[in-house]
Design a protein around this motif. Structure first.
Motif, mmCIF file in Angstrom:
data_model
loop_
_atom_site.group_PDB
_atom_site.id
_atom_site.type_symbol
_atom_site.label_atom_id
_atom_site.label_comp_id
_atom_site.label_asym_id
_atom_site.label_seq_id
_atom_site.Cartn_x
_atom_site.Cartn_y
_atom_site.Cartn_z
ATOM 1 N N GLY A 1 42.623 42.832 -7.556
ATOM 2 C CA GLY A 1 42.036 41.506 -7.388
ATOM 3 C C GLY A 1 42.470 40.506 -8.441
ATOM 4 N N GLY A 2 43.365 40.913 -9.348
ATOM 5 C CA GLY A 2 43.846 39.978 -10.364
ATOM 6 C C GLY A 2 44.781 38.931 -9.772
ATOM 7 N N ARG A 3 44.665 37.702 -10.253
ATOM 8 C CA ARG A 3 45.440 36.590 -9.700
ATOM 9 C C ARG A 3 46.427 36.096 -10.743
ATOM 10 N NH1 ARG A 3 43.133 30.701 -7.634
ATOM 11 N NH2 ARG A 3 45.031 29.528 -8.057
ATOM 12 N N ARG A 4 47.605 35.686 -10.268
ATOM 13 C CA ARG A 4 48.573 35.050 -11.160
ATOM 14 C C ARG A 4 49.456 34.111 -10.348
ATOM 15 N NH1 ARG A 4 53.856 37.485 -11.869
ATOM 16 N NH2 ARG A 4 54.236 39.184 -10.375
ATOM 17 N N ASP A 5 49.866 33.023 -11.003
ATOM 18 C CA ASP A 5 50.789 32.065 -10.399
ATOM 19 C C ASP A 5 52.215 32.489 -10.717
ATOM 20 O OD1 ASP A 5 48.778 30.395 -9.359
ATOM 21 O OD2 ASP A 5 48.468 29.492 -11.320
ATOM 22 N N ALA A 6 53.091 32.408 -9.733
ATOM 23 C CA ALA A 6 54.468 32.860 -9.912
ATOM 24 C C ALA A 6 55.413 31.924 -9.172
ATOM 25 C CB ALA A 6 54.643 34.291 -9.413
ATOM 26 N N LEU A 7 56.662 31.900 -9.640
ATOM 27 C CA LEU A 7 57.736 31.158 -8.981
ATOM 28 C C LEU A 7 58.572 32.168 -8.202
ATOM 29 C CD1 LEU A 7 59.248 28.460 -8.592
ATOM 30 C CD2 LEU A 7 60.662 29.094 -10.560
ATOM 31 N N MET B 1 63.980 16.396 -10.540
ATOM 32 C CA MET B 1 62.781 17.223 -10.445
ATOM 33 C C MET B 1 62.507 17.582 -8.990
ATOM 34 S SD MET B 1 60.270 15.450 -13.221
ATOM 35 C CE MET B 1 60.847 15.146 -14.896
ATOM 36 N N ASN B 2 61.940 18.747 -8.792
ATOM 37 C CA ASN B 2 61.690 19.244 -7.444
ATOM 38 C C ASN B 2 60.312 18.804 -6.985
ATOM 39 O OD1 ASN B 2 61.383 20.670 -5.118
ATOM 40 N ND2 ASN B 2 62.443 22.497 -5.894
ATOM 41 N N PRO B 3 60.179 17.920 -5.974
ATOM 42 C CA PRO B 3 58.860 17.426 -5.549
ATOM 43 C C PRO B 3 58.058 18.477 -4.814
ATOM 44 C CG PRO B 3 60.568 16.582 -4.097
ATOM 45 C CD PRO B 3 61.287 17.305 -5.184
ATOM 46 N N ARG B 4 58.673 19.622 -4.441
ATOM 47 C CA ARG B 4 57.921 20.622 -3.686
ATOM 48 C C ARG B 4 57.022 21.459 -4.582
ATOM 49 N NH1 ARG B 4 62.821 23.574 -0.999
ATOM 50 N NH2 ARG B 4 63.549 23.204 -3.104
ATOM 51 N N PHE B 5 57.228 21.461 -5.884
ATOM 52 C CA PHE B 5 56.417 22.280 -6.785
ATOM 53 C C PHE B 5 54.996 21.757 -6.809
ATOM 54 C CE2 PHE B 5 60.402 23.350 -9.397
ATOM 55 C CZ PHE B 5 60.692 24.372 -8.512
ATOM 56 N N ARG B 6 54.026 22.654 -6.611
ATOM 57 C CA ARG B 6 52.618 22.298 -6.699
ATOM 58 C C ARG B 6 52.091 22.694 -8.065
ATOM 59 N NH1 ARG B 6 50.359 25.939 -3.635
ATOM 60 N NH2 ARG B 6 52.295 27.045 -3.227
ATOM 61 N N LEU B 7 51.248 21.863 -8.655
ATOM 62 C CA LEU B 7 50.791 22.069 -10.030
ATOM 63 C C LEU B 7 49.316 22.431 -10.063
ATOM 64 C CD1 LEU B 7 52.515 18.965 -11.619
ATOM 65 C CD2 LEU B 7 53.415 21.270 -11.373
ATOM 66 N N PRO B 8 48.904 23.248 -11.029
ATOM 67 C CA PRO B 8 47.473 23.533 -11.186
ATOM 68 C C PRO B 8 46.770 22.347 -11.799
ATOM 69 C CG PRO B 8 48.695 24.538 -12.967
ATOM 70 C CD PRO B 8 49.726 23.947 -12.028
ATOM 71 N N PRO B 9 45.435 22.265 -11.700
ATOM 72 C CA PRO B 9 44.702 21.132 -12.290
ATOM 73 C C PRO B 9 44.879 21.087 -13.790
ATOM 74 C CG PRO B 9 43.207 22.874 -11.618
ATOM 75 C CD PRO B 9 44.544 23.236 -11.070
ATOM 76 N N PHE B 10 44.973 19.878 -14.321
ATOM 77 C CA PHE B 10 45.193 19.692 -15.751
ATOM 78 C C PHE B 10 43.869 19.828 -16.488
ATOM 79 C CE2 PHE B 10 45.167 16.747 -19.400
ATOM 80 C CZ PHE B 10 46.127 17.368 -20.171
ATOM 81 N N LEU B 11 43.893 20.569 -17.579
ATOM 82 C CA LEU B 11 42.692 20.739 -18.395
ATOM 83 C C LEU B 11 42.845 19.885 -19.642
ATOM 84 C CD1 LEU B 11 42.294 24.606 -18.125
ATOM 85 C CD2 LEU B 11 41.122 22.817 -16.832
ATOM 86 N N PRO B 12 41.963 18.909 -19.889
ATOM 87 C CA PRO B 12 42.090 18.066 -21.074
ATOM 88 C C PRO B 12 41.920 18.879 -22.344
ATOM 89 C CG PRO B 12 39.986 17.685 -19.985
ATOM 90 C CD PRO B 12 40.785 18.563 -19.082
ATOM 91 N N SER C 1 62.613 28.869 1.672
ATOM 92 C CA SER C 1 62.827 28.063 0.472
ATOM 93 C C SER C 1 63.398 28.941 -0.632
ATOM 94 C CB SER C 1 61.500 27.444 0.010
ATOM 95 O OG SER C 1 61.682 26.741 -1.199
ATOM 96 N N PRO C 2 64.492 28.506 -1.270
ATOM 97 C CA PRO C 2 65.080 29.354 -2.318
ATOM 98 C C PRO C 2 64.192 29.483 -3.548
ATOM 99 C CG PRO C 2 66.150 27.216 -2.245
ATOM 100 C CD PRO C 2 65.235 27.258 -1.073
ATOM 101 N N ALA C 3 63.286 28.506 -3.793
ATOM 102 C CA ALA C 3 62.409 28.568 -4.969
ATOM 103 C C ALA C 3 61.139 27.783 -4.671
ATOM 104 C CB ALA C 3 63.111 27.987 -6.197
ATOM 105 N N ARG C 4 59.986 28.432 -4.884
ATOM 106 C CA ARG C 4 58.718 27.730 -4.688
ATOM 107 C C ARG C 4 57.616 28.472 -5.440
ATOM 108 N NH1 ARG C 4 56.733 29.203 1.442
ATOM 109 N NH2 ARG C 4 57.538 31.330 1.532
ATOM 110 N N PRO C 5 56.618 27.732 -5.971
ATOM 111 C CA PRO C 5 55.497 28.364 -6.665
ATOM 112 C C PRO C 5 54.480 28.885 -5.659
ATOM 113 C CG PRO C 5 55.304 25.976 -6.801
ATOM 114 C CD PRO C 5 56.606 26.249 -6.113
#
Length: 655
Positions: free
Chosen positions: A284-290, A1-12, A272-276
């Motif tokens: 003004g629309g936002r989106r997460d991308a790799l 697993m790649n430790p550089r990936f940052r994750l969004p907050p988890f929603l229960p 970096s070859p791959a990062r989020p």
């Protein structure tokens, strides 16, 4: 697993928070502990699954980028040797020896045009050592390269240094982007000119767009010059330095485009070859991308792929939620046996209560059904009565409209008699003359008299036709009607009244004349009513030339103005609340009379209300005109003008 990936907050997951109802009231602490265990399992598994999903997506994207890179490099290499082959042709050397020879210029132009068509390139052209284009495949087009200087282009300088030149940029002459490949034209070790081939890469953009991938091609400075999404083209991954901007201006690589940086959570680069990352669009629309990149081509280019992470994060969240629910389910099994007995008792009590409520509901339904039936009968009777009243009202309105037209015709009867008597008298005279000419053996005189008789008969027919058209009943269907034609017919009807008053009517109608949705006959009736009212308002004014001494004379003038005006229509019934632009045609009839008294203005359109003396009007003209205008979907209003006189404004929907 790649430790550089940052994750969004988890929603229960929803439903877990309701777990406190799952436990008996005496086990609140146990319920809270179970809830904490479920949340811990869900959060921990989400983090692990999200990182795993990103690794899988990065691996898949790397394979796709490799395939895209191979395809692009093959296309770039396909024409790599074409400029060198062209530089060996003797015709190009001869043209460099005799650049002013028209015959040689034409020969090389046609040769390069043939090469362009056969090789499938955008353009091919020959430049001398001073940077002047001597021949080009597009010599016959308005954007020909002939006579253009390209010394500022890197591919020219590189070829003049004796090595192949490669460059991508926006065409300085055509404005079309392309990949330029150049080679020197050498003779006896001397570089005499440069051969350039331009290749379009737009097919790659189209293919990337069809694939659905957010794929881009960036140069060594991080400027995106090919993009599957047009909004991303000519944007930079990070703000450009002053030296880079100066270089791009000197080479005119991207023409007038401002090269604004991409709106991202951080300055993007190829480190970096791959990062989020997080991206924002122009709205003004936002989106997460790799973001993943891969080197391609000989100029330090990079393929840049932005993969939407919503699916990966959503799948990880769904699986983590499933694990949380599975944990909750396992914990719930321990309490299931204890709850089963209490649940059964509750169900028995609920069934009894449901049966009682069902019986009460049936009784109320029967009572309300009887009441509704009686109400429905009364409503049907009222609807029948209303329909009959509406039928009577429509018939009355139609008769009132017809009566208004016939009343106007009656007022014009005397004048029309005069209009017809003159042609009839002339017909008698001309017919007698024709007989006399025939008796004397002068057929040419008889022919002339018969021609005049035909013209007079046509004039009388037009007068009678206008009156018959005005008197007939209108149609129910609305059709496009020319405002100019309707005004011409109405002016014909009121012509006698205008002559009586010695008044002038001016028209201001745009060309071409607008058309409205209306019934032509009823529209003419409205215009006749408004024109007659305007003429009647001028009756008390002295005509031109009247008055005593040096007293000022007020001209009897009626102005008719036609114009298009903007309007809006409600579109809420179409499922999108708001208003949409429409178009109206405004017909304004303004007089120079004394105006409308303030106490009369509010009652002007009431039926049977008139300010004329008894016997000169029933007070139905304006009321009928308002009814007709509203039936067309329009409006009719009146006002006093600041400069004096009254103005009636008729607005109808444009056809």
């Amino acid at each position: 697993m790649n430790p550089r990936f940052r994750l969004p907050p988890f929603l229960p997951a929803r439903g877990v928070a309701a777990g406190r109802h799952f436990f008996p009231s005496g086990s609140a602490l146990a319920g809270l502990l179970a809830l904490a265990v479920c949340l811990a399992v869900g959060l921990g598994s989400y983090r692990l699954l999200a990182v795993w999903q990103l690794d899988q997506l990065a691996h898949t994207n790397a394979q796709r980028l490799g395939a895209y890179a191979v395809s692009l490099e093959n296309a770039l290499a396909r024409h790599e040797t074409l400029p060198f082959v062209l530089s060996q042709d003797h015709r190009l050397h001869e043209l460099l020896d005799h650049p002013a020879d028209p015959a040689r210029v034409d020969t090389v132009n046609r040769y390069l045009e043939l090469v362009q068509g056969r090789a499938g390139v955008t353009a091919a052209y020959l430049i001398d050592a001073a940077g002047l284009t001597l021949a080009a495949s597009n010599w016959a087009t308005p954007q020909s390269f002939l006579g253009q200087h390209y010394t500022f282009r890197p591919y020219f300088r590189e070829a003049m240094e004796g090595r192949p030149g490669r460059f991508y940029g926006v065409g300085a002459t055509t404005g079309d982007p392309g990949y330029f490949i150049s080679a020197p034209v050498q003779e006896a070790g001397t570089i005499r000119g440069v051969v350039v081939v331009k290749v379009s890469l737009s097919a790659f953009e189209a293919a990337w767009r069809e694939s659905g991938d957010a794929l881009n091609l960036a140069d060594a400075h991080g400027v995106l010059f090919l993009a599957s999404l047009p909004d991303w083209r000519y944007r930079s991954l990070a703000p450009l330095g002053a030296a880079v901007e100066a270089e791009l201006r000197e080479t005119r690589q991207y023409g007038p485009y401002p090269l604004l940086p991409v709106k991202a959570s951080e300055a993007l680069s190829f480190d970096s070859p791959a990062r989020p990352i997080t991206l924002w669009d122009n709205a003004g629309g936002r989106r997460d991308a790799l973001m993943q990149t891969l080197p391609v081509g000989p100029l330090g280019w990079r393929l840049v792929l932005f993969s939407d992470l919503a699916g990966a994060y959503g799948l990880a969240a769904a699986r983590a939620t499933a694990l949380g629910f599975a944990t909750a389910f396992l914990l719930a099994l321990g309490f299931f046996a204890w709850q089963r007995h209490s649940r059964l008792q509750e169900r028995r009590a609920a069934r009894a209560e449901l049966a009682r409520a069902h019986a009460e509901l049936e009784a109320k339904v029967a009572e309300r059904t009887a009441l509704l039936t009686a109400t429905n009968v009364r409503l049907e009777e009222q609807l029948d009565a209303q329909a009959e009243a509406e039928r009577i009202l429509r018939a009355t309105q139609d008769r009132a409209l017809q009566a208004g037209r016939l009343a106007a015709l009656g007022q014009m009867a005397a004048g029309i008699t005069h209009e017809l008597n003159q042609p009839l008298a002339a017909l008698n005279t001309l017919s007698d003359n024709a007989v006399a000419f025939l008796q004397r053996g002068k057929p040419e005189g008889a022919v002339e008299n018969l021609r005049l008789i035909s013209q007079l008969a046509g004039r009388m027919g037009r007068i009678v036709g206008e009156l018959k058209a005005f008197a007939r009943r209108g149609q129910d269907e609305l059709v496009p009607v020319s405002v100019r034609e309707a005004l011409d017919h109405a002016l014909f009807i009121v012509e006698l009244r205008r002559r009586e008053l010695d008044a002038a009517i001016t028209l201001a109608v745009p060309d071409p004349a607008p058309r409205v949705l209306a019934d032509p006959v009823r529209l003419e009736q409205v215009l006749v009513n408004l024109l007659r009212n305007g003429l009647d308002a001028l009756a008390d004014l002295p005509a031109e030339g009247e008055g005593e001494g040096a007293a000022p004379r007020t001209p009897r003038r009626l102005a008719v103005t036609v114009a298009r005006v903007p309007a809006y229509r409600d579109v809420a019934e179409e499922g999108a609340p708001g208003q949409a632009p429409a178009s109206l045609v405004r017909i304004a009839i303004a007089d120079q009379g004394p105006g409308i008294p303030a106490e009369v203005l509010p009652r002007l359109f009431e039926p049977f209300f008139t300010t004329k003396p008894a016997g000169e009007g029933l007070g139905l003209g304006l009321s009928i005109s308002l009814t007709i205008a509203e039936s067309f979907g329009g409006t009719l209003a009146a006002r006093n003008r600041p400069e004096g006189g009254a103005e009636f404004i008729l607005e109808l929907p444009a056809a």
